[in-house]
Design a protein around this motif. Sequence first.
Motif, short mmCIF file in Angstrom:
data_model
loop_
_atom_site.label_atom_id
_atom_site.label_comp_id
_atom_site.label_asym_id
_atom_site.label_seq_id
_atom_site.Cartn_x
_atom_site.Cartn_y
_atom_site.Cartn_z
N ARG A 20 5.52 -6.53 -61.66
CA ARG A 20 4.70 -7.74 -61.75
C ARG A 20 3.85 -7.89 -60.49
O ARG A 20 2.67 -8.25 -60.55
CB ARG A 20 5.60 -8.96 -61.93
N LYS A 21 4.46 -7.60 -59.35
CA LYS A 21 3.74 -7.73 -58.09
C LYS A 21 2.56 -6.75 -58.06
O LYS A 21 1.46 -7.10 -57.62
CB LYS A 21 4.68 -7.46 -56.92
N LEU A 30 14.57 -5.76 -59.64
CA LEU A 30 13.64 -5.12 -58.71
C LEU A 30 12.46 -4.53 -59.49
O LEU A 30 11.29 -4.72 -59.12
CB LEU A 30 14.34 -4.01 -57.93
N GLN A 75 4.57 0.22 -54.86
CA GLN A 75 5.71 -0.56 -54.39
C GLN A 75 6.92 0.37 -54.34
O GLN A 75 7.13 1.15 -55.26
CB GLN A 75 5.99 -1.72 -55.35
N ASN A 125 9.09 -10.27 -46.47
CA ASN A 125 7.73 -9.76 -46.37
C ASN A 125 7.15 -9.48 -47.77
O ASN A 125 6.07 -9.95 -48.13
CB ASN A 125 7.75 -8.48 -45.53
N SER A 126 7.91 -8.73 -48.55
CA SER A 126 7.40 -8.29 -49.84
C SER A 126 7.23 -9.46 -50.82
O SER A 126 6.26 -9.53 -51.57
CB SER A 126 8.36 -7.25 -50.42
N LYS A 150 4.10 -11.35 -52.57
CA LYS A 150 3.95 -11.45 -54.02
C LYS A 150 3.52 -12.86 -54.41
O LYS A 150 2.62 -13.04 -55.24
CB LYS A 150 5.27 -11.10 -54.70
N ASN A 169 6.53 -3.62 -43.72
CA ASN A 169 5.50 -3.33 -44.71
C ASN A 169 5.82 -4.20 -45.92
O ASN A 169 6.98 -4.32 -46.29
CB ASN A 169 5.58 -1.84 -45.06
N ASP A 170 4.80 -4.78 -46.51
CA ASP A 170 5.13 -5.72 -47.60
C ASP A 170 5.38 -5.01 -48.93
O ASP A 170 5.55 -5.66 -49.95
CB ASP A 170 4.05 -6.81 -47.71
N LYS A 171 5.37 -3.68 -48.92
CA LYS A 171 5.60 -2.97 -50.19
C LYS A 171 6.93 -2.23 -50.23
O LYS A 171 7.13 -1.36 -51.06
CB LYS A 171 4.45 -1.99 -50.45
N LEU A 172 7.83 -2.59 -49.32
CA LEU A 172 9.11 -1.88 -49.26
C LEU A 172 10.29 -2.83 -49.40
O LEU A 172 10.36 -3.85 -48.73
CB LEU A 172 9.23 -1.13 -47.93
N LEU A 173 11.22 -2.48 -50.31
CA LEU A 173 12.47 -3.22 -50.40
C LEU A 173 13.63 -2.23 -50.28
O LEU A 173 13.44 -1.02 -50.39
CB LEU A 173 12.55 -3.99 -51.72
N ILE A 174 14.81 -2.79 -50.02
CA ILE A 174 16.00 -1.96 -49.81
C ILE A 174 16.99 -2.23 -50.94
O ILE A 174 17.20 -3.38 -51.31
CB ILE A 174 16.70 -2.34 -48.48
N ASP A 222 10.36 -12.26 -63.57
CA ASP A 222 9.99 -11.35 -62.50
C ASP A 222 10.14 -12.03 -61.14
O ASP A 222 9.82 -11.45 -60.13
CB ASP A 222 8.56 -10.85 -62.70
N LEU A 246 -0.13 -8.21 -60.09
CA LEU A 246 -0.80 -9.32 -59.40
C LEU A 246 -1.80 -8.78 -58.39
O LEU A 246 -2.94 -9.25 -58.32
CB LEU A 246 0.23 -10.22 -58.71
N ALA A 247 -1.36 -7.78 -57.61
CA ALA A 247 -2.26 -7.20 -56.61
C ALA A 247 -3.47 -6.59 -57.29
O ALA A 247 -4.61 -6.73 -56.84
CB ALA A 247 -1.51 -6.14 -55.80
N LEU A 250 -0.08 -13.25 -53.66
CA LEU A 250 -0.91 -12.53 -54.64
C LEU A 250 -1.07 -13.37 -55.91
O LEU A 250 -2.17 -13.53 -56.44
CB LEU A 250 -0.27 -11.18 -55.00
N GLN A 280 12.56 -7.19 -45.22
CA GLN A 280 11.70 -6.59 -46.23
C GLN A 280 11.53 -7.49 -47.46
O GLN A 280 10.44 -7.57 -48.03
CB GLN A 280 12.23 -5.22 -46.64
N THR A 339 11.37 -5.33 -62.49
CA THR A 339 10.56 -6.39 -63.10
C THR A 339 9.67 -7.06 -62.06
O THR A 339 8.47 -7.25 -62.26
CB THR A 339 11.49 -7.46 -63.74
N ALA A 340 10.30 -7.43 -60.92
CA ALA A 340 9.56 -8.16 -59.89
C ALA A 340 8.44 -7.31 -59.30
O ALA A 340 7.32 -7.77 -59.10
CB ALA A 340 10.51 -8.63 -58.80
N LEU A 341 8.75 -6.04 -59.03
CA LEU A 341 7.77 -5.22 -58.33
C LEU A 341 6.65 -4.72 -59.26
O LEU A 341 5.50 -4.58 -58.82
CB LEU A 341 8.45 -4.06 -57.61
N LEU A 356 15.25 -11.84 -57.48
CA LEU A 356 15.86 -10.60 -56.99
C LEU A 356 17.28 -10.92 -56.53
O LEU A 356 17.64 -12.08 -56.36
CB LEU A 356 15.05 -10.01 -55.83
#
Lengths: 418, 198
Positions: free
Chosen positions: A159-160, A153, A113, B155-156, B160, A135-140, B136, A163-164, B163, B152, A155-157, B139
């Motif tokens: 966790r994501k 960010l 991520q 999407n992301s 999640k 892409n579902d693995k990119l944040l800004i 978690d 999950l994956a 998932l 983004q 914590t969430a990622l 954001l």
Amino acid sequence: MTMSANDQNLRVLVIDDNQTIHEDFRRILQAKAEDKNLDQARAALFGDPPRVRELERFELDCVYQGQAALTLVQRALKEGRPYAMAFVDMRMPPGWNGLETIERLWKEDAGLQVVICSAYSDQPWDEIKERVGRNDKLLILQKPFNGIEVLQLATALCRKWDLAHEVAGQLDELSGLVDERTAELQCSNDQLTQTNVVLVRTVADLEAAQAEILRQNDELERLASRDSLTGCFNRRAFYAQFEKAFAESCEHDTELICLMVDIDHFKRINDQFGHAVGDQAIQAVASCLSAGLRLTDTLGRYGGEEFCLMFPRTLLAEAPDLAERLRIQVETEAGDRVRTASRLVITVSCGFSSTVFGARTPLELIDQADKALYAAKEGGRNCVMALDPIIAGANALEQVEPQVRRITPLLSGPPDSR
Amino acid sequence: MKNDTTTDNRRILVIDDNVSIHEDFRKILVPPKDSDLLDQARAALFGETPSLPPQEHYEIEFAHQGREGCSLVQSAHREGHPYAMAFVDMRMPPGWNGLETIEHLWYVDPDLEIVICTAYSDHPWEDVSRRIGNTDKLLILMKPFNSIEVVQLANSITKKWNLRHSVQRCAQELLVLLKDMQEFMAARRQEARAGVRQ
């Protein structure tokens, strides 16, 4: 992957050419021990649970350049503990910029991520969109950023990523479990099949044993009811059948004929030729008698050389012929059947009676026939005598002298020669 | 959750008192249909492979106030087609502010992923931190935001949610499967015992 599904992946990689940014990330993502102690102390003092759960301890690695990051990501993968996420700065002279770094990192580790950190002045939006967008693995993350943004960010990622990873792990687990259970079922099925085979065999054995027992029972019954010398019914079995037939004749008001047969001068045969020939004589007479029987008639060996026959549903008028035929059969054939003694002549004396003469019991009917047999002996042997009461219908035995009637015609020759 | 057929949930709720913000989200997340077609046409004409994967198709709904948003989330959750995520504005006079709204949203749907939209001046961050705790599912999106940030995030974060949903459903299936198998095995064992006794 050596990491188990329950472990949290808290590995975070920061890629930024600015040292102070590294320090910011460390400050935000690696909670200081004092903060936690303070929290716990407050909880102890005021009895309220800390409102913020203990911060997750991120495992933070910071590098200045994309190339160094790639090395770390490769090593982490090799060690089986990949990074969950990376914060990537947009501009990192002199090496790869953020986009190139991200592209190279994803080539190594497609599950990573990524948060791209940029300032407004970078204005990279179109390029980002073109190269790594959708892409579902990119944040800004826009600079300047706030601590809570970074913390959430991370914590969430993380966790994501978990999950994956769990989805993949669970699918593996699911199929593993299915395989395991299938094997278990197969095994239990095999056992059942085996048990079943044994059971079927046992059942077959039991059935065979039962059939054998039934067969032996029949054989025993046959043996018990048969006379061993002649194969015809013995006295007990014959009498049982005779009783039945007598009862039937009473019930249906039909006639039953009883015929007693005795071998003439049997003692003389025995004395002259020995017991073996005597036995053969008895067998010969039995086979002559049974050969002349109708299906409904029954023959029994009543005593030593004495036979008893019954003719159910037979009229008194038919009896003389039946009896005489049997007597002649014996006279003409029995002697020849005894092969060990040549020119042996065997004859029988016969007496019969019918239920029409008022016998009240089976035994009484046999007694009547016996009387007639006695008369036949008296009358010169090799002949048939019938009971013939003077008063028809009255009980024959109660009459002063039982009357008999000779059936066999008297021969011209001297009777003594027989 | 009543409906298991939502394998790919792209439902998004925007809660903002400003109608022009609604329009921004709509423009960003539900682009006119022909933009994809245009891409494809260009690709066909010039033999290029399209540079980007097609954009996800989001189902986007709007609320002006926290309370309204909360009732939408509640009924969606009850009816078995929950939202995957919500963008929540921090300041929405006269009703609940963003934090209050978030608390209510998680009360009716604990799985909802949330992005809170805020300006620097909105709220002291220590307070935010204390109120939301360690989660978690939250954001932060700083205003003014750029469309690519929103794209983004959508999407992301919907990914999640899906998932998490897969993990939960997988776990349930695992349990059901285990239970089935245990029952089946027990039945077979009983049969076997009965068979031996016969």
